[in-house]
Design an enzyme around this catalytic site. Structure first.
Site, short mmCIF file in Angstrom:
data_model
loop_
_atom_site.label_atom_id
_atom_site.label_comp_id
_atom_site.label_asym_id
_atom_site.label_seq_id
_atom_site.Cartn_x
_atom_site.Cartn_y
_atom_site.Cartn_z
N GLY B 133 0.83 -1.21 0.00
CA GLY B 133 0.00 0.00 0.00
C GLY B 133 0.86 1.26 0.00
O GLY B 133 1.10 1.84 1.05
N TYR B 134 1.30 1.63 -1.16
CA TYR B 134 2.13 2.84 -1.30
C TYR B 134 1.34 3.96 -2.00
O TYR B 134 1.05 5.00 -1.43
CB TYR B 134 3.39 2.54 -2.14
CG TYR B 134 4.59 2.01 -1.39
CD1 TYR B 134 4.47 1.27 -0.22
CD2 TYR B 134 5.87 2.24 -1.88
CE1 TYR B 134 5.57 0.78 0.44
CE2 TYR B 134 6.99 1.75 -1.22
CZ TYR B 134 6.84 1.03 -0.06
OH TYR B 134 7.95 0.56 0.58
N GLU B 255 12.20 -3.78 -4.92
CA GLU B 255 11.11 -3.89 -5.88
C GLU B 255 11.63 -3.65 -7.30
O GLU B 255 11.32 -4.37 -8.24
CB GLU B 255 10.02 -2.86 -5.54
CG GLU B 255 8.86 -2.90 -6.50
CD GLU B 255 7.73 -1.94 -6.14
OE1 GLU B 255 7.91 -1.16 -5.19
OE2 GLU B 255 6.69 -1.98 -6.82
C1 FAD Z 1 1.13 -2.91 -12.88
C2 FAD Z 1 1.21 -1.95 -11.75
C3 FAD Z 1 1.32 -2.43 -10.45
C4 FAD Z 1 1.38 -1.55 -9.39
N1 FAD Z 1 1.40 -2.08 -8.15
C5 FAD Z 1 1.34 -1.24 -7.08
C6 FAD Z 1 1.22 -1.75 -5.78
O1 FAD Z 1 1.16 -2.95 -5.58
N2 FAD Z 1 1.18 -0.89 -4.74
C7 FAD Z 1 1.27 0.44 -4.93
O2 FAD Z 1 1.27 1.17 -3.95
N3 FAD Z 1 1.37 0.98 -6.17
C8 FAD Z 1 1.40 0.17 -7.25
N4 FAD Z 1 1.46 0.69 -8.53
C9 FAD Z 1 1.46 2.15 -8.69
C10 FAD Z 1 2.73 2.69 -9.29
O3 FAD Z 1 3.75 2.70 -8.32
C11 FAD Z 1 2.43 4.09 -9.84
O4 FAD Z 1 1.55 3.92 -10.94
C12 FAD Z 1 3.68 4.79 -10.34
O5 FAD Z 1 4.50 5.13 -9.25
C13 FAD Z 1 3.37 6.04 -11.15
O6 FAD Z 1 2.47 6.90 -10.48
P1 FAD Z 1 1.16 7.45 -11.23
O7 FAD Z 1 0.49 6.30 -11.85
O8 FAD Z 1 0.41 8.28 -10.25
O9 FAD Z 1 1.71 8.38 -12.41
P2 FAD Z 1 2.13 9.92 -12.30
O10 FAD Z 1 3.09 10.09 -11.16
O11 FAD Z 1 0.94 10.79 -12.34
O12 FAD Z 1 2.94 10.08 -13.67
C14 FAD Z 1 2.33 10.40 -14.95
C15 FAD Z 1 3.46 10.65 -15.97
O13 FAD Z 1 4.26 11.78 -15.55
C16 FAD Z 1 5.59 11.43 -15.45
N5 FAD Z 1 6.26 12.13 -14.35
C17 FAD Z 1 5.83 12.27 -13.07
N6 FAD Z 1 6.73 12.93 -12.34
C18 FAD Z 1 7.76 13.25 -13.18
C19 FAD Z 1 9.00 13.95 -13.02
N7 FAD Z 1 9.39 14.44 -11.86
N8 FAD Z 1 9.81 14.06 -14.11
C20 FAD Z 1 9.44 13.54 -15.30
N9 FAD Z 1 8.29 12.88 -15.50
C21 FAD Z 1 7.47 12.74 -14.47
C22 FAD Z 1 5.59 9.93 -15.19
O14 FAD Z 1 6.83 9.37 -15.58
C23 FAD Z 1 4.43 9.47 -16.05
O15 FAD Z 1 4.85 9.31 -17.37
C24 FAD Z 1 1.40 -0.16 -9.61
C25 FAD Z 1 1.31 0.34 -10.91
C26 FAD Z 1 1.19 -0.54 -11.98
C27 FAD Z 1 1.07 0.03 -13.37
#
Ligand code: FAD
Ligand code: FAD
Lengths: 379, 393
Positions: B133-134, B255
């Site tokens: 849960g992150y 991870e």
């Molecule tokens: C298959 C899958 C499994 C997952 N499993 C888990 C899980 O078990 N538990 C959990 O807690 N989370 C989980 N996640 C969540 C995952 O960690 C997040 O989706 C990921 O960290 C990206 O966050 P976001 O989706 O909010 O995208 P955002 O942070 O909104 O990003 C959108 C776009 O903006 C870009 N971006 C954002 N910040 C910057 C920056 N500073 N510089 C350049 N570009 C940037 C990103 O690269 C991306 O292209 C999972 C995700 C997926 C797809």
């Protein structure tokens, strides 16, 4: 073997890195000889210093005055050579020719190896016969003549050919142009009659020769290994050279990359260091990642050759191709990120681009090795 | 030393020969082929059960963990031999779990003795399935901005908030969860908590993905009571209260290592020989495959180097970010090529020939590789900042 340097290797790396930066640096060697228009393209004084360091004969066995080290160690020295763009006959003499001479008779070894170990002799290898690497097809012929052979044909782009005291020449003693069998390697001394050299300077300031053999008479004891059975020795020599070129390429890429990241930390535009722009940061981080992968692959290839591993040939080609791609990326991004100044002769970054081009072409470019990877994998 | 290893290799070979059923020596081809353990786990078939149980007995579900925590206590060199020997016969992993890849390493590093005895053994035996849960709706890449809050009530917290993208939350038994416990300090106000998903107030809602599967959930926490301790020497939080960010970052390293596919033969092996069996008569596709194979085999070398270095503490601490970046971009490319080689057949969504659209669904799944566990862009940021030390990054 774990894929990192052990203690002895790390010591060698530190020594080689210090030596090459001090004695083999761009100002002192590459630019110096280039600006003089040196006909060799490298300094014989430095070559003797290589000998004092124990580099020249590092792959020669101890019975013949060498250190009996392997491809992994040679790769360590080559990475530093690449990083400093140090012009030297190390790859052709100490790696490729030494690997071929490994298969030679004791007489032949006794004749050539001491000079190599002492840094007095320089060797070249004459394999290709056209502008693209194609060791499968060898047309240069050696006909039996008395106790010896008569060599007829032509070789192209023999690196440092005109400076060499001895040339390892791959010739055909029987069979058709593209046969595996029927190849013989010869040790041809520089003063052989009826051999003419036509040297050309290449883009990286190195010298290469077009060589014509017009009935060059060779003793029977000029043969390295077995008559008609030279393909295996040739392949070994090529593998040694390709793995070595991969290590050198890692050095070229690493040198260019370090220079570039330094520049990103100094140059200001729009009131910021250009290294603060994410567009450049991401590309630099990408180059870094690829470079690490290329380095791992080059180390793996050298280790596999040392272990005589089954898939060594495949990984050698993977390494030559991968390093080729990555070094290209590193030098091109390097020049680009330097902006206009990267286009000037005064700045070193362009020299890396030139060396990359020549090294990439040497012993098979990335397309050649991609094709070989596919063939060796059965498709 | 080398002799001991040779003996270990021979022994391992013999054991694998006797213990690994033929059906478990096939590449993993879809979700059902992976055993995740947990309270409600079911084996897909007898072979999967036999293989898991054999490994559990030996401590081979987590070979390099200490014996007292359910591992086999193998040295780095022995663990490498086991990896190599398992790869040689294409043995499937006996047990997959976030407990092994993520929570376990964090507990080994930050956990109390009591936590290790309790939780690590459960993980090694596949008894409890964990989820992570992150992420929150407003906090993805900028994870540290998360808002789920735990109010301190003395011997327990009352937790409220929402997590998102929680993989397999609906099948997990327990969750390791980032909870804000001090609103005034962004980095030093997060606690890394462990709690049971059957607690009152925890609920999950599946999210359907482009692949048609729904392995993720939104996870809601509504006045969830989390005790501060599960018994003598077993706190409900890892590390210190308010210092969970250190644990979170450490865990992310593992991870990323796992997602990178380093050491995963199926992912870092060549593709050409496999696809060539269907006949590649197009020279351009052949060339693309050769290019890919160069990258894949080279990445395989890097994976080996990375794992070798990791075991002896060499290499840069931010290196898992580079591996994650390179490995996941490569895996996406791999599936693009598999789709190309598969042609129209690979487009089938529900057919029997494709086991229910496996090629297409897997291809879609890999698109998440460069998002999950931190996006490729974020990986590049970390490399630029921490490894290359570029300014202002
Ligand atoms: C298959 C899958 C499994 C997952 N499993 C888990 C899980 O078990 N538990 C959990 O807690 N989370 C989980 N996640 C969540 C995952 O960690 C997040 O989706 C990921 O960290 C990206 O966050 P976001 O989706 O909010 O995208 P955002 O942070 O909104 O990003 C959108 C776009 O903006 C870009 N971006 C954002 N910040 C910057 C920056 N500073 N510089 C350049 N570009 C940037 C990103 O690269 C991306 O292209 C999972 C995700 C997926 C797809
Ligand atoms: C062959 C040649 C001919 C030329 N002829 C002329 C001429 O006739 N007259 C003339 O006036 N000039 C001329 N120029 C100069 C040319 O216009 C400049 O070189 C160019 O504008 C780039 O500036 P710079 O070299 O200072 O690089 P810099 O501005 O220092 O750039 C260095 C690197 O940083 C990057 N960078 C800079 N700012 C940013 C940003 N905000 N975001 C992301 N990346 C950034 C650049 O893309 C580049 O990769 C010439 C240059 C060359 C090479």
């Amino acid at each position: 073997m774990p894929l990192y340097l052990d203690e002895d290797q790390q010591m060698l790396a530190d020594t080689a890195s210090e030596f090459m930066a001090e004695q083999g640096g761009i100002e002192k060697q590459l630019r110096h000889w280039r600006d003089k228009g040196c006909k060799d393209g490298f300094g014989h004084g430095l070559w003797e210093q290589f000998a004092e360091m124990g580099f020249t004969g590092m792959m020669v066995d101890e019975d013949h005055g060498g250190l009996g080290m392997g491809h992994a160690e040679a790769g360590i020295v080559l990475e530093q050579i690449g990083r400093n763009l140090t012009p030297s006959p190390f790859l052709t003499s100490s790696v490729m020719a030494a690997s071929a001479l490994d298969a030679a008779s004791d007489d032949l070894k006794g004749r050539w190896l001491p000079g190599l170990v002492e840094g007095k002799s320089v060797f070249a290898v004459a394999v290709d016969e056209g502008p693209k690497h194609n060791p499968q097809s060898i047309k240069t012929r050696a006909e039996k003549s008395g106790n010896g052979f008569k060599l007829t044909g032509a070789k192209t782009f023999v690196v440092q050919g005109a400076s060499a005291d001895m040339l390892v020449v791959a010739a055909r003693t029987s069979g058709g142009d593209a046969d595996d069998d029927g190849i013989t390697l010869f040790a041809v001394p520089r003063d052989a009659a009826n051999m003419t050299q036509d040297p050309v300077r290449l883009v990286d300031s190195s010298m290469a020769s077009h060589i014509t053999f017009d009935g060059v008479e060779l003793d029977g004891d000029a043969v390295i290994g077995d008559v008609d059975g030279g393909r295996a020795v040739l392949n070994k020599m090529l593998s040694a050279g390709r793995a070595g070129a991969a290590s050198e390429g890692v050095g070229v890429a690493g040198g260019a990359f370090d220079m570039t990241t330094e520049y990103l930390k100094q140059r200001k535009q729009f009131g910021k260091l250009i290294g603060e722009f994410q567009a450049l940061q991401h590309r630099a981080a990408h180059v870094y990642s690829e470079l690490e992968i290329a380095r791992a692959t080059a180390i793996k290839a050298a280790q596999m050759l040392d272990e005589d591993a089954e898939k060594a040939d495949l990984i050698v080609s993977v390494a030559k191709a991968k390093v080729g791609k990555v070094a290209r990326l590193a030098v091109q991004e390097g020049v680009q990120m330097h902006g206009g100044i990267g286009m000037t002769d005064e700045y070193d970054i362009g020299l890396f681009m030139k060396r990359d081009r020549a090294l990439h072409e040497f012993l098979g470019d990335h397309y050649f090795h991609a094709d070989r990877v596919a063939r060796l994998s059965g498709y | 030393m080398a002799q001991d290893l040779d003996a270990f290799r021979a022994e391992t070979r013999e054991w694998l020969e006797a213990s690994c059923p033929e059906e478990m020596r096939q590449p993993v081809d879809g979700e059902g082929d992976v055993y995740w353990g947990g309270r409600n786990a079911e084996f897909k078939n007898e072979a999967q059960k036999a293989w898991f149980e054999a490994c559990r007995e030996k401590g081979y579900t987590v070979p390099d963990w200490p014996k007292e925590y359910g591992g086999a206590g193998l040295s780095p060199a022995e663990a490498k031999v086991l990896r190599q020997e398992m790869a040689r016969i294409n043995a499937r992993p006996p047990l997959s779990s976030f407990g092994i890849w993520m929570l376990g390493p964090a507990l080994l590093h930050f956990g109390t003795e009591g936590q290790k005895q309790h939780f690590l053994n459960e993980i090694a035996r596949g008894e409890i399935r964990w989820c992570q849960g992150y992420s929150e709706p407003g906090s993805g890449s900028d994870l540290v901005s998360m808002q789920t809050f735990g109010e301190d009530k003395g011997d327990h917290w009352i937790v409220n908030g929402q997590k998102i993208w929680t993989s397999y939350a609906d099948e997990a038994d327990w969750i390791f969860c980032l909870v804000r416990t001090d609103k005034n300090d962004k980095y030093r106000g997060i606690t890394f908590m462990l709690f049971d998903m059957t607690n009152d107030g925890v609920s999950t809602k599946p999210i359907k993905l482009i692949s048609g599967n729904s392995p993720f959930c939104e996870t809601f926490m509504d006045d969830v009571k989390v005790p501060k301790s599960y018994g003598e020497g077993i706190p409900a939080y890892v590390g210190e209260i308010n210092r969970g960010w250190d644990v979170a970052k450490y865990l992310l390293g593992h991870e990323r290592e796992m997602i990178s596919g380093a050491g995963n033969k199926e992912r870092s092996g060549s593709l050409g020989p496999k696809l060539a069996r269907n006949g590649i008569d197009n020279p351009v596709l052949r060339a693309a495959l050769a290019e890919y194979d160069i990258d894949a085999l080279a990445f395989g070398c890097m994976g080996e180097k990375f794992l070798d270095e990791l075991k002896v503490g060499k290499g840069h601490p931010a290196q898992p970010n580079m591996m994650k970046y390179a490995g996941t971009e490569l895996n996406k490319q791999r599936h693009e090529l598999m789709m190309s080689a598969g042609g129209s057949r690979a487009l089938e969504w529900e057919s029997e020939e494709t086991s229910g659209g496996t090629p297409a669904r897997s291809w879609l799944r890999t698109k998440a590789n460069s998002i999950e566990g931190g996006t490729s862009e974020v990986m590049l940021n970390v490399i630029a900042k921490r490894i290359l030390e570029l300014p202002g990054a």
